[in-house]
Design a protein around this motif. Sequence first.
Motif, PDB file in Angstrom:
ATOM      1  N   HIS A   3       0.838  -1.195   0.000  1.00 13.73           N
ATOM      2  CA  HIS A   3       0.000   0.000   0.000  1.00 13.73           C
ATOM      3  C   HIS A   3       0.875   1.247   0.000  1.00 13.73           C
ATOM      4  O   HIS A   3       2.071   1.180   0.272  1.00 13.73           O
ATOM      5  N   HIS A   4       0.257   2.375  -0.271  1.00 17.51           N
ATOM      6  CA  HIS A   4       0.970   3.654  -0.264  1.00 17.51           C
ATOM      7  C   HIS A   4       0.459   4.469   0.921  1.00 17.51           C
ATOM      8  O   HIS A   4      -0.756   4.615   1.092  1.00 17.51           O
ATOM      9  N   VAL A   5       1.363   4.982   1.731  1.00 15.06           N
ATOM     10  CA  VAL A   5       0.991   5.723   2.932  1.00 15.06           C
ATOM     11  C   VAL A   5       1.532   7.142   2.837  1.00 15.06           C
ATOM     12  O   VAL A   5       2.724   7.350   2.626  1.00 15.06           O
ATOM     13  N   LEU A   6       0.634   8.110   2.979  1.00 16.42           N
ATOM     14  CA  LEU A   6       1.009   9.522   3.003  1.00 16.42           C
ATOM     15  C   LEU A   6       0.687  10.066   4.389  1.00 16.42           C
ATOM     16  O   LEU A   6      -0.415   9.862   4.894  1.00 16.42           O
ATOM     17  N   THR A   7       1.639  10.743   5.008  1.00 17.39           N
ATOM     18  CA  THR A   7       1.430  11.277   6.352  1.00 17.39           C
ATOM     19  C   THR A   7       1.618  12.790   6.357  1.00 17.39           C
ATOM     20  O   THR A   7       2.376  13.344   5.560  1.00 17.39           O
ATOM     21  N   CYS A   8       0.910  13.420   7.270  1.00 19.47           N
ATOM     22  CA  CYS A   8       0.977  14.871   7.402  1.00 19.47           C
ATOM     23  C   CYS A   8       0.338  15.267   8.730  1.00 19.47           C
ATOM     24  O   CYS A   8      -0.317  14.447   9.374  1.00 19.47           O
TER      25      CYS A   8
ATOM     26  N   PRO B 217      -7.616  23.829  11.994  1.00 18.99           N
ATOM     27  CA  PRO B 217      -7.185  25.227  11.873  1.00 18.99           C
ATOM     28  C   PRO B 217      -5.912  25.538  12.662  1.00 18.99           C
ATOM     29  O   PRO B 217      -5.168  26.438  12.308  1.00 18.99           O
ATOM     30  N   LEU B 218      -5.653  24.778  13.718  1.00 20.47           N
ATOM     31  CA  LEU B 218      -4.472  25.041  14.536  1.00 20.47           C
ATOM     32  C   LEU B 218      -3.173  24.584  13.881  1.00 20.47           C
ATOM     33  O   LEU B 218      -2.105  25.104  14.185  1.00 20.47           O
ATOM     34  N   SER B 219      -3.255  23.591  12.995  1.00 21.97           N
ATOM     35  CA  SER B 219      -2.017  23.060  12.425  1.00 21.97           C
ATOM     36  C   SER B 219      -1.993  23.026  10.900  1.00 21.97           C
ATOM     37  O   SER B 219      -1.002  22.596  10.321  1.00 21.97           O
ATOM     38  N   ALA B 220      -3.044  23.476  10.264  1.00 22.71           N
ATOM     39  CA  ALA B 220      -3.117  23.383   8.799  1.00 22.71           C
ATOM     40  C   ALA B 220      -1.942  24.070   8.117  1.00 22.71           C
ATOM     41  O   ALA B 220      -1.429  23.585   7.109  1.00 22.71           O
ATOM     42  N   TYR B 221      -1.500  25.178   8.661  1.00 22.69           N
ATOM     43  CA  TYR B 221      -0.397  25.915   8.039  1.00 22.69           C
ATOM     44  C   TYR B 221       0.975  25.400   8.463  1.00 22.69           C
ATOM     45  O   TYR B 221       1.990  25.934   8.061  1.00 22.69           O
ATOM     46  N   ASN B 222       0.995  24.348   9.266  1.00 17.93           N
ATOM     47  CA  ASN B 222       2.263  23.743   9.681  1.00 17.93           C
ATOM     48  C   ASN B 222       2.599  22.510   8.850  1.00 17.93           C
ATOM     49  O   ASN B 222       3.324  21.639   9.309  1.00 17.93           O
ATOM     50  N   GLY B 223       2.039  22.427   7.663  1.00 16.93           N
ATOM     51  CA  GLY B 223       2.395  21.318   6.790  1.00 16.93           C
ATOM     52  C   GLY B 223       1.265  20.721   5.990  1.00 16.93           C
ATOM     53  O   GLY B 223       1.499  20.108   4.958  1.00 16.93           O
ATOM     54  N   PHE B 224       0.016  20.874   6.445  1.00 20.33           N
ATOM     55  CA  PHE B 224      -1.071  20.260   5.676  1.00 20.33           C
ATOM     56  C   PHE B 224      -1.299  21.013   4.368  1.00 20.33           C
ATOM     57  O   PHE B 224      -1.347  20.400   3.300  1.00 20.33           O
ATOM     58  N   ILE B 225      -1.426  22.323   4.460  1.00 20.40           N
ATOM     59  CA  ILE B 225      -1.630  23.114   3.249  1.00 20.40           C
ATOM     60  C   ILE B 225      -0.346  23.050   2.430  1.00 20.40           C
ATOM     61  O   ILE B 225       0.730  23.386   2.908  1.00 20.40           O
ATOM     62  N   GLY B 226      -0.485  22.567   1.229  1.00 25.74           N
ATOM     63  CA  GLY B 226       0.670  22.411   0.358  1.00 25.74           C
ATOM     64  C   GLY B 226       1.271  21.018   0.358  1.00 25.74           C
ATOM     65  O   GLY B 226       2.233  20.765  -0.362  1.00 25.74           O
ATOM     66  N   CYS B 227       0.719  20.096   1.144  1.00 29.44           N
ATOM     67  CA  CYS B 227       1.285  18.737   1.176  1.00 29.44           C
ATOM     68  C   CYS B 227       0.966  17.957  -0.100  1.00 29.44           C
ATOM     69  O   CYS B 227       1.618  16.961  -0.388  1.00 29.44           O
ATOM     70  N   LYS B 228      -0.043  18.401  -0.835  1.00 29.35           N
ATOM     71  CA  LYS B 228      -0.415  17.812  -2.134  1.00 29.35           C
ATOM     72  C   LYS B 228      -0.772  16.330  -2.046  1.00 29.35           C
ATOM     73  O   LYS B 228      -0.507  15.561  -2.964  1.00 29.35           O
ATOM     74  N   HIS B 229      -1.398  15.944  -0.948  1.00 28.17           N
ATOM     75  CA  HIS B 229      -1.757  14.534  -0.789  1.00 28.17           C
ATOM     76  C   HIS B 229      -2.728  14.051  -1.850  1.00 28.17           C
ATOM     77  O   HIS B 229      -2.657  12.890  -2.258  1.00 28.17           O
ATOM     78  N   PHE B 230      -3.633  14.905  -2.294  1.00 28.63           N
ATOM     79  CA  PHE B 230      -4.615  14.457  -3.280  1.00 28.63           C
ATOM     80  C   PHE B 230      -3.953  14.183  -4.627  1.00 28.63           C
ATOM     81  O   PHE B 230      -4.219  13.160  -5.264  1.00 28.63           O
ATOM     82  N   SER B 231      -3.065  15.055  -5.052  1.00 27.07           N
ATOM     83  CA  SER B 231      -2.362  14.810  -6.321  1.00 27.07           C
ATOM     84  C   SER B 231      -1.355  13.666  -6.171  1.00 27.07           C
ATOM     85  O   SER B 231      -1.161  12.882  -7.108  1.00 27.07           O
ATOM     86  N   LYS B 232      -0.740  13.524  -5.015  1.00 25.39           N
ATOM     87  CA  LYS B 232       0.187  12.409  -4.789  1.00 25.39           C
ATOM     88  C   LYS B 232      -0.562  11.076  -4.776  1.00 25.39           C
ATOM     89  O   LYS B 232      -0.057  10.072  -5.288  1.00 25.39           O
ATOM     90  N   ALA B 233      -1.752  11.074  -4.196  1.00 26.34           N
ATOM     91  CA  ALA B 233      -2.563   9.850  -4.198  1.00 26.34           C
ATOM     92  C   ALA B 233      -2.904   9.460  -5.630  1.00 26.34           C
ATOM     93  O   ALA B 233      -2.773   8.293  -6.021  1.00 26.34           O
ATOM     94  N   ASN B 234      -3.323  10.429  -6.429  1.00 26.89           N
ATOM     95  CA  ASN B 234      -3.662  10.136  -7.821  1.00 26.89           C
ATOM     96  C   ASN B 234      -2.444   9.701  -8.624  1.00 26.89           C
ATOM     97  O   ASN B 234      -2.544   8.822  -9.482  1.00 26.89           O
ATOM     98  N   ALA B 235      -1.302  10.287  -8.359  1.00 24.61           N
ATOM     99  CA  ALA B 235      -0.080   9.876  -9.059  1.00 24.61           C
ATOM    100  C   ALA B 235       0.236   8.415  -8.753  1.00 24.61           C
ATOM    101  O   ALA B 235       0.603   7.645  -9.651  1.00 24.61           O
TER     102      ALA B 235
END
Length: 93
Positions: free
Chosen positions: A41-46, A51-69
């Motif tokens: 399986h493929h595992v993506l972590t973030c 709202p407290l942590s979204a700007y500490n790595g979630f925004i811009g992690c590109k998990h949706f495009s990485k999942a599709n890739a």
Amino acid sequence: MIFIFQDAVIQYLNDRSANIVFLLWGRDAQNKGARINKARHHVLTCVHPSPLSAYNGFIGCKHFSKANAYLKTAGLKEINWADLPSEDEMPFD
């Protein structure tokens, strides 16, 4: 009780499927990732997308495009993330 259910679902999918993309957001989810066979399986972590942590790595992690890739590389159908049902369209409360 919910944690027992989550563990059972992860174990079931892990044992009976291949090429699942697991999106593990937050420490609790990532801890569950120890049970996932990363060779199958493929595992993506973030960080959690709260709202407290979204700007500490979630925004811009590109998990949706990485999942599709990953899905495309595995010869599987990509997910149209914009076409998923809204919360109001879900069949449960």
